[in-house]
Design a protein around this motif. Structure first.
Motif, PDB file in Angstrom:
ATOM      1  N   VAL A 115       3.131  14.864  -1.717  1.00 38.84           N
ATOM      2  CA  VAL A 115       3.568  15.586  -2.903  1.00 38.84           C
ATOM      3  C   VAL A 115       3.276  17.062  -2.678  1.00 38.84           C
ATOM      4  CG1 VAL A 115       3.386  15.839  -5.398  1.00 38.84           C
ATOM      5  CG2 VAL A 115       3.064  13.578  -4.343  1.00 38.84           C
ATOM      6  N   ASP A 116       4.328  17.829  -2.469  1.00 34.00           N
ATOM      7  CA  ASP A 116       4.177  19.271  -2.256  1.00 34.00           C
ATOM      8  C   ASP A 116       4.078  19.963  -3.613  1.00 34.00           C
ATOM      9  OD1 ASP A 116       4.235  21.829  -0.944  1.00 34.00           O
ATOM     10  OD2 ASP A 116       6.290  22.003  -1.675  1.00 34.00           O
ATOM     11  N   ASP A 117       2.924  20.600  -3.847  1.00 33.09           N
ATOM     12  CA  ASP A 117       2.666  21.226  -5.142  1.00 33.09           C
ATOM     13  C   ASP A 117       3.202  22.656  -5.173  1.00 33.09           C
ATOM     14  OD1 ASP A 117       1.722  21.428  -7.752  1.00 33.09           O
ATOM     15  OD2 ASP A 117      -0.275  22.087  -7.121  1.00 33.09           O
ATOM     16  N   GLU A 123       8.328  21.422  -9.021  1.00 34.39           N
ATOM     17  CA  GLU A 123       9.119  22.628  -9.263  1.00 34.39           C
ATOM     18  C   GLU A 123       8.250  23.819  -9.633  1.00 34.39           C
ATOM     19  OE1 GLU A 123      12.155  21.704 -12.075  1.00 34.39           O
ATOM     20  OE2 GLU A 123      13.247  20.415 -10.677  1.00 34.39           O
ATOM     21  N   ARG A 124       7.002  23.573  -9.989  1.00 31.22           N
ATOM     22  CA  ARG A 124       6.027  24.644 -10.196  1.00 31.22           C
ATOM     23  C   ARG A 124       4.652  24.109  -9.826  1.00 31.22           C
ATOM     24  NH1 ARG A 124       5.522  25.228 -16.817  1.00 31.22           N
ATOM     25  NH2 ARG A 124       4.818  23.102 -17.227  1.00 31.22           N
ATOM     26  N   GLN A 125       3.750  24.987  -9.437  1.00 30.75           N
ATOM     27  CA  GLN A 125       2.417  24.561  -9.037  1.00 30.75           C
ATOM     28  C   GLN A 125       1.689  23.976 -10.236  1.00 30.75           C
ATOM     29  OE1 GLN A 125      -0.018  27.605  -7.308  1.00 30.75           O
ATOM     30  NE2 GLN A 125      -1.777  26.252  -7.037  1.00 30.75           N
ATOM     31  N   ALA A 160      -0.503  16.380  -8.881  1.00 31.80           N
ATOM     32  CA  ALA A 160       0.195  15.947  -7.667  1.00 31.80           C
ATOM     33  C   ALA A 160      -0.153  14.505  -7.333  1.00 31.80           C
ATOM     34  CB  ALA A 160      -0.165  16.872  -6.504  1.00 31.80           C
ATOM     35  N   ILE A 161      -1.413  14.144  -7.473  1.00 32.15           N
ATOM     36  CA  ILE A 161      -1.798  12.750  -7.224  1.00 32.15           C
ATOM     37  C   ILE A 161      -1.090  11.823  -8.204  1.00 32.15           C
ATOM     38  CG2 ILE A 161      -3.713  11.108  -7.330  1.00 32.15           C
ATOM     39  CD1 ILE A 161      -5.513  13.374  -6.256  1.00 32.15           C
ATOM     40  N   ARG A 162      -1.095  12.190  -9.477  1.00 34.02           N
ATOM     41  CA  ARG A 162      -0.454  11.344 -10.483  1.00 34.02           C
ATOM     42  C   ARG A 162       1.053  11.245 -10.243  1.00 34.02           C
ATOM     43  NH1 ARG A 162       1.172  11.590 -16.175  1.00 34.02           N
ATOM     44  NH2 ARG A 162       0.490   9.679 -17.227  1.00 34.02           N
ATOM     45  N   THR A 163       1.688  12.333  -9.831  1.00 30.25           N
ATOM     46  CA  THR A 163       3.102  12.289  -9.481  1.00 30.25           C
ATOM     47  C   THR A 163       3.356  11.259  -8.395  1.00 30.25           C
ATOM     48  OG1 THR A 163       3.526  14.595 -10.100  1.00 30.25           O
ATOM     49  CG2 THR A 163       5.003  13.624  -8.475  1.00 30.25           C
ATOM     50  N   LEU A 177       0.830  -1.200   0.000  1.00 30.12           N
ATOM     51  CA  LEU A 177       0.000   0.000   0.000  1.00 30.12           C
ATOM     52  C   LEU A 177       0.863   1.247   0.000  1.00 30.12           C
ATOM     53  CD1 LEU A 177      -2.881   1.309   0.317  1.00 30.12           C
ATOM     54  CD2 LEU A 177      -2.431   1.326   2.785  1.00 30.12           C
ATOM     55  N   SER A 178       0.509   2.186  -0.870  1.00 30.27           N
ATOM     56  CA  SER A 178       1.121   3.517  -0.863  1.00 30.27           C
ATOM     57  C   SER A 178       0.025   4.543  -0.609  1.00 30.27           C
ATOM     58  CB  SER A 178       1.798   3.817  -2.199  1.00 30.27           C
ATOM     59  OG  SER A 178       2.850   2.916  -2.459  1.00 30.27           O
ATOM     60  N   VAL A 179       0.238   5.407   0.364  1.00 29.66           N
ATOM     61  CA  VAL A 179      -0.708   6.483   0.661  1.00 29.66           C
ATOM     62  C   VAL A 179      -0.157   7.760   0.028  1.00 29.66           C
ATOM     63  CG1 VAL A 179      -1.918   7.788   2.445  1.00 29.66           C
ATOM     64  CG2 VAL A 179      -1.313   5.385   2.841  1.00 29.66           C
ATOM     65  N   VAL A 180      -0.926   8.350  -0.886  1.00 28.99           N
ATOM     66  CA  VAL A 180      -0.494   9.545  -1.605  1.00 28.99           C
ATOM     67  C   VAL A 180      -1.304  10.736  -1.112  1.00 28.99           C
ATOM     68  CG1 VAL A 180      -0.379  10.668  -3.864  1.00 28.99           C
ATOM     69  CG2 VAL A 180       0.248   8.251  -3.631  1.00 28.99           C
ATOM     70  N   VAL A 181      -0.605  11.792  -0.706  1.00 30.83           N
ATOM     71  CA  VAL A 181      -1.254  12.983  -0.165  1.00 30.83           C
ATOM     72  C   VAL A 181      -0.750  14.217  -0.913  1.00 30.83           C
ATOM     73  CG1 VAL A 181      -1.772  14.341   1.890  1.00 30.83           C
ATOM     74  CG2 VAL A 181      -1.297  11.882   2.107  1.00 30.83           C
ATOM     75  N   PRO A 182      -1.578  14.838  -1.750  1.00 29.92           N
ATOM     76  CA  PRO A 182      -1.182  16.105  -2.373  1.00 29.92           C
ATOM     77  C   PRO A 182      -1.340  17.239  -1.373  1.00 29.92           C
ATOM     78  CG  PRO A 182      -3.407  15.536  -3.042  1.00 29.92           C
ATOM     79  CD  PRO A 182      -2.918  14.406  -2.169  1.00 29.92           C
ATOM     80  N   ALA A 183      -0.417  18.191  -1.397  1.00 27.54           N
ATOM     81  CA  ALA A 183      -0.482  19.295  -0.433  1.00 27.54           C
ATOM     82  C   ALA A 183      -0.008  20.586  -1.080  1.00 27.54           C
ATOM     83  CB  ALA A 183       0.374  18.980   0.791  1.00 27.54           C
ATOM     84  N   PHE A 184      -0.767  21.648  -0.841  1.00 27.55           N
ATOM     85  CA  PHE A 184      -0.379  22.985  -1.303  1.00 27.55           C
ATOM     86  C   PHE A 184      -0.693  23.980  -0.195  1.00 27.55           C
ATOM     87  CE2 PHE A 184      -1.644  27.048  -3.372  1.00 27.55           C
ATOM     88  CZ  PHE A 184      -0.381  27.423  -3.810  1.00 27.55           C
ATOM     89  N   ASN A 185       0.340  24.594   0.355  1.00 25.54           N
ATOM     90  CA  ASN A 185       0.193  25.563   1.448  1.00 25.54           C
ATOM     91  C   ASN A 185      -0.599  24.970   2.614  1.00 25.54           C
ATOM     92  OD1 ASN A 185       1.632  27.401  -0.062  1.00 25.54           O
ATOM     93  ND2 ASN A 185      -0.131  28.671  -0.590  1.00 25.54           N
TER      94      ASN A 185
END
Length: 241
Positions: A41-43, A69-71, A77-80, A6-14
């Motif tokens: 994944v920091d967007d 490297e850019r928003q 972010a999820i796909r990354t 299992l991999s838990v993926v969390v996109p995050a921006f600010n």
């Protein structure tokens, strides 16, 4: 090191004020349940989100941090994160802390009891903790989406999801695709299941979306997804011997 299932993926921006508490909750929910990794994944945040996550790397061996490297938006972010993931199955949560990591074992149990052709277990927020205007806009959008796409899913906006990595990567990619995963999975020939989950008020920070902005983008995306479904052709494949 062997790949976790299992991999838990969390996109995050600010989300500086939310990510560390969310990480602690994910670890508490999954340690002892299944081997896992957590990929934030920091967007390209403009606050201290990335620094906060980097400070946790030494303390949480399951943690990985990727930085855009850019928003580029939540879907990217999820796909990354999914592309970098080592797990066969992916769980996602929003970075604002409104999704409850304690629901992840529930989704895993639903998968273990489910059929092999179910490739997406989508969270269904039965007790929304949002403003009245946001809840009204969501009901309106869900009704239109359901009528147009016939995806039999009561809530596609919930960030809590569990899906097979290979099935996800086989889907067409576009910005905001994360809001249409049930319809896209069904278009690919897979089944989806909605699972009631908890929903919480935002812990810190502010929402990155407005009702108007989401509606304007959603209309265009709906038409595009409807076109994709109409143009889809599915068939079984048999290798001759």
């Amino acid at each position: 090191m062997s790949a976790p299932p299992l991999s838990v993926v969390v996109p995050a921006f600010n989300e500086e004020g939310n990510v560390l508490a969310l990480l602690d909750e994910i670890v508490a929910a999954l340690r002892g349940v299944t081997p896992f990794e957590v990929i934030f994944v920091d967007d390209h945040s403009r606050d201290g989100t990335r620094a906060a996550l980097q400070s946790a790397l030494a303390q949480v061996p399951e943690l990985r941090v990727l930085g855009h490297e850019r928003q580029s938006g939540q879907s990217t972010a999820i796909r990354t994160g999914v592309k970098a993931a080592r797990g066969e199955w992916i769980a996602t949560l929003d970075g604002d802390g409104q999704n409850d990591p304690a629901d992840l074992p529930k989704l895993l149990a639903a998968r273990d009891a489910g059929a092999a052709d179910v490739k997406l277990y989508a969270g269904w927020r039965v007790n929304r903790q949002d403003t009245g205007s946001k809840k009204w806009a969501s009901r309106w959008a869900n009704a239109i989406r359901s009528r147009l796409l016939h995806d039999a899913t009561p809530d596609t906006g919930c960030g809590t999801k569990l899906f097979e990595r290979a099935a996800f990567l086989d889907l067409p990619y576009f910005d905001h695709m994360h809001r249409y995963l049930p319809a896209l999975m069904q278009r690919a020939g897979w089944k989806t299941v909605s699972v009631p989950v908890n929903h919480r008020p935002r812990g810190a920070g502010a929402s990155k979306y407005t009702n108007l902005g989401r509606a304007l983008v959603g209309i265009r995306d709906l038409m595009g997804v409807a076109w994709l479904i109409k143009r889809s052709r599915l068939t079984g494949v048999r290798e001759l011997e």
